[in-house]
Design an enzyme around this catalytic site. Sequence first.
Site, short mmCIF file in Angstrom:
data_model
loop_
_atom_site.label_atom_id
_atom_site.label_comp_id
_atom_site.label_asym_id
_atom_site.label_seq_id
_atom_site.Cartn_x
_atom_site.Cartn_y
_atom_site.Cartn_z
N CYS A 2 25.29 -15.88 103.33
CA CYS A 2 25.37 -15.00 104.27
C CYS A 2 25.04 -14.61 105.58
O CYS A 2 24.94 -15.93 105.80
CB CYS A 2 24.90 -13.52 103.56
SG CYS A 2 25.10 -12.91 101.97
N ARG A 27 28.30 -21.67 107.49
CA ARG A 27 27.36 -21.08 106.18
C ARG A 27 28.53 -21.40 104.86
O ARG A 27 27.72 -21.79 103.99
CB ARG A 27 26.82 -20.21 106.55
CG ARG A 27 25.49 -20.60 107.98
CD ARG A 27 25.08 -19.34 108.50
NE ARG A 27 24.01 -18.97 107.09
CZ ARG A 27 22.95 -19.50 107.00
NH1 ARG A 27 22.38 -20.61 108.54
NH2 ARG A 27 21.94 -19.06 106.00
N TRP A 75 28.29 -13.80 100.61
CA TRP A 75 28.39 -15.20 100.19
C TRP A 75 28.11 -14.27 98.47
O TRP A 75 27.26 -14.49 98.10
CB TRP A 75 27.79 -17.10 100.15
CG TRP A 75 27.55 -17.15 99.37
CD1 TRP A 75 26.96 -17.46 98.71
CD2 TRP A 75 28.61 -18.50 99.76
NE1 TRP A 75 26.82 -18.72 97.69
CE2 TRP A 75 28.22 -19.52 98.09
CE3 TRP A 75 29.75 -18.61 100.03
CZ2 TRP A 75 28.92 -20.24 97.19
CZ3 TRP A 75 30.56 -20.49 99.64
CH2 TRP A 75 30.15 -20.92 98.63
N ASN A 100 20.59 -10.14 104.62
CA ASN A 100 21.47 -11.32 103.51
C ASN A 100 20.60 -11.82 102.47
O ASN A 100 19.01 -11.67 102.47
CB ASN A 100 21.18 -12.56 104.68
CG ASN A 100 22.32 -12.36 105.60
OD1 ASN A 100 23.08 -12.26 105.79
ND2 ASN A 100 21.52 -13.19 106.63
N GLY A 101 19.64 -12.66 101.28
CA GLY A 101 19.28 -12.14 100.39
C GLY A 101 19.97 -12.09 98.75
O GLY A 101 21.27 -10.94 98.77
N GLU A 485 17.66 -45.99 96.64
CA GLU A 485 18.34 -44.79 97.72
C GLU A 485 18.12 -45.90 98.86
O GLU A 485 18.64 -46.13 99.57
CB GLU A 485 17.97 -43.84 98.22
CG GLU A 485 18.24 -42.86 99.11
CD GLU A 485 19.72 -42.92 99.28
OE1 GLU A 485 20.47 -43.07 98.37
OE2 GLU A 485 20.10 -42.47 100.33
N LYS A 489 20.15 -47.65 101.30
CA LYS A 489 20.39 -47.84 103.06
C LYS A 489 20.50 -48.45 103.55
O LYS A 489 20.84 -49.45 104.23
CB LYS A 489 19.33 -46.56 103.14
CG LYS A 489 19.27 -45.28 103.39
CD LYS A 489 20.27 -44.29 104.04
CE LYS A 489 21.71 -44.54 102.98
NZ LYS A 489 21.91 -43.28 102.46
N GLU A 492 23.87 -50.48 103.72
CA GLU A 492 25.24 -50.10 103.74
C GLU A 492 24.71 -50.56 105.33
O GLU A 492 25.94 -50.27 106.06
CB GLU A 492 24.34 -48.35 103.77
CG GLU A 492 25.37 -48.45 102.81
CD GLU A 492 24.83 -46.58 102.17
OE1 GLU A 492 25.71 -46.30 102.33
OE2 GLU A 492 23.99 -46.01 102.94
N HIS A 508 10.93 -59.38 84.47
CA HIS A 508 11.85 -59.34 83.38
C HIS A 508 13.04 -60.10 84.15
O HIS A 508 14.20 -59.87 83.40
CB HIS A 508 12.24 -58.26 82.12
CG HIS A 508 11.10 -57.86 81.59
ND1 HIS A 508 10.72 -58.42 80.62
CD2 HIS A 508 10.72 -56.21 81.71
CE1 HIS A 508 9.78 -57.61 79.82
NE2 HIS A 508 9.85 -56.22 80.74
N LYS A 607 33.03 -42.24 105.44
CA LYS A 607 31.88 -41.02 105.17
C LYS A 607 32.04 -40.34 104.06
O LYS A 607 31.12 -39.72 103.17
CB LYS A 607 31.79 -39.72 106.71
CG LYS A 607 31.35 -38.80 106.24
CD LYS A 607 29.51 -39.20 106.26
CE LYS A 607 28.47 -38.37 106.70
NZ LYS A 607 27.39 -38.82 105.50
C1 G6P Z 1 30.44 -42.22 100.43
C2 G6P Z 1 29.36 -42.33 101.32
C3 G6P Z 1 28.13 -42.53 100.94
C4 G6P Z 1 27.91 -41.22 100.12
C5 G6P Z 1 28.97 -41.54 98.89
C6 G6P Z 1 28.92 -39.84 98.38
O1 G6P Z 1 30.66 -43.84 99.34
O2 G6P Z 1 29.62 -43.48 102.71
O3 G6P Z 1 26.73 -42.15 102.16
O4 G6P Z 1 27.26 -41.17 99.95
O5 G6P Z 1 30.69 -41.27 99.70
O6 G6P Z 1 29.59 -39.10 98.52
P1 G6P Z 1 29.85 -37.12 98.65
O7 G6P Z 1 30.20 -36.85 100.22
O8 G6P Z 1 30.65 -36.97 97.83
O9 G6P Z 1 28.02 -37.43 98.61
#
Ligand code: G6P
Length: 612
Positions: A2, A27, A75, A100-101, A485, A489, A492, A508, A607
């Site tokens: 909201c 939002r 919302w 809101n809330g 992760e 990173k 990538e 292992h 992206k």
């Molecule tokens: C692409 C992006 C990643 C992302 C993945 C999932 O591979 O490069 O950074 O984690 O998609 O995207 P999503 O929008 O579903 O989180």
Amino acid sequence: MCGIVGAIACRQVQGILLEGLKRLEYRGYDSAGMATLDDQSALARRRAVGKVAALEAELARAPLSGRCGIAHTRWATHGRPTVENAHPHFSNGRLAVVHNGIIENFEPLRVELEADGYRFSSETDTEVIAHLIDREFSRLGDLFAAVERVIARLDGAYAIAVMHRDQGERIIGARKGSPLVVGVGIDEIFLASDPLALLQVTDRFIYLHEGDVVQLCRGGALEIHDRTGQPVERAVVTYEHGDGAASKGRFRHFMQKEIFEQSEVIAATLEGRLASDHALSRAFGATAEELFERIEAIHIVACGTSYHAGMVARYWLEKLAGIPTQVEVASEYRYREVVVPRNTLFVTLSQSGETADTLAALRHAQGRGDYLGSLAICNVAGSSLVRESQLSLLTLAGPEIGVASTKAFTTQLTALMLLALSLRRVRQGDDPVAAGLIEALRGLPRVIARTLKLDATIERLASAFGEKQHALFLGRGTQFPIALEGALKLKEISYIHAEAYPAGELKHGPLALVDGDMPVVAVAPNDELLEKLKSNLQEVRTRGGQLFVFADEASGIRESEGVTVIALPAVDELLAPIVYTLPLQLLAYHVAVLRGTDVDQPRNLAKSVTVE
Ligand code: G6P
């Protein structure tokens, strides 16, 4: 989510309020409305389901006159998105409220008000606030005092704005658990849930504190009372963020900017979703509470970084809520004969809400017809995933431009912790463990800010990786997905081959790769697995591997020849995955900068992957 806008101006406010609502559109919302007091003190409103454009069309047909008004984007949490449920809500045609809330105790309050003769025209919790204030105003004759009296009776989280026909051009605002700012103009005064909504009229703001109640009057006069009812002065701050998401500001890359926004966006993701000692299940949607009671299993499906968030959530959901949880990458899920236990919730995680594999998995799951329901945790309001899921919770990370996901991930984790806490409460009511975690969650933005101060230290560390071809990341428990992760990173954006292992698996296989050319990164918060991790680290050290250990200040891991220790602030063990993600993001970032790669748009990656 909201949004609230209010204004007492020297000019007609319809345009100001409408522009404010448009600025809050990002939002996510499903209906919108506006009310004004005209120069004869007549109260009028317009409401519309759907986009602000629908409200705009309604206003073009029947404009609202007046220099004082409030407006809202809703919302739905209590009641469907209909005109009747859209805000502002009126009481007896003389008082208007936007909210809101979530008001948790609205049911007993509604019963009480009905017994007192109040008739309800919506299914919302908000209408309770309108009638309560109206009743109190009839007794006290002062809107400021009436609001203060009423909010003492409200449980949950809220930001509200209220006007009354008999109080002239005056708006009362109050906040608890949801943000509210006052915009200071020249002889004009404004109110909004987010300063962005008011940047077209002012850049000077008063950020109301938790529990504050404010009275805005014509000519720009204002009065604030704190949570104890005492008059207080709050500083006026000039807004300096510029035009936000679209620019890099003082940062060199979007990814760097987004890493540094994490304290702020985690706070935004928590706003309005926490009561004093528990998470508000209603934040997940109108039918969430009822559905949560029936959940016996959870399937989480996602891609890339979002998948890693799901892996962390599995530990939380099993530990905190005792719910068996499976996590799978979306592109695999669809092509498997999945066995769906009774009453399984299907959860998708996604920054964009448009990832083809995740969306196809959701459609596949819904097509089977044997899931209890679906929940999307997503950063884009109105995305396909949100529209097609039964329940949704928006992460409020703001637009993420860098291809490598950073702030979307930590806000997903924050949202998933809210889910685990909500489900725990359904199963065992309130308890001290949950209350402690809520407290720790509130402190999380501060811990994040402290952790980001390690930036310079990590930048220095990056040189140890600049020339390397490979790197290994180790973690145990909830930190294993964080190691994954961290490795993702690094590969990538710096194109260094990086792999992650649960530390216990080292012996292992991957230990065979360890030599002086292989940096090994370990994430080692001070949790129950620390002792075991310490012996895994020895295994690396004795093979000549260079170790970089991110550890709790109190972990007792010491620096020595070949072992670099980076101390992180102490944090609740369960929240550690969120905090330990940060130095790994910074490490990948600085290594990539050192290697001169295209940080924001790494080669071959997109992206939002909208093809299979
Ligand atoms: C692409 C992006 C990643 C992302 C993945 C999932 O591979 O490069 O950074 O984690 O998609 O995207 P999503 O929008 O579903 O989180």
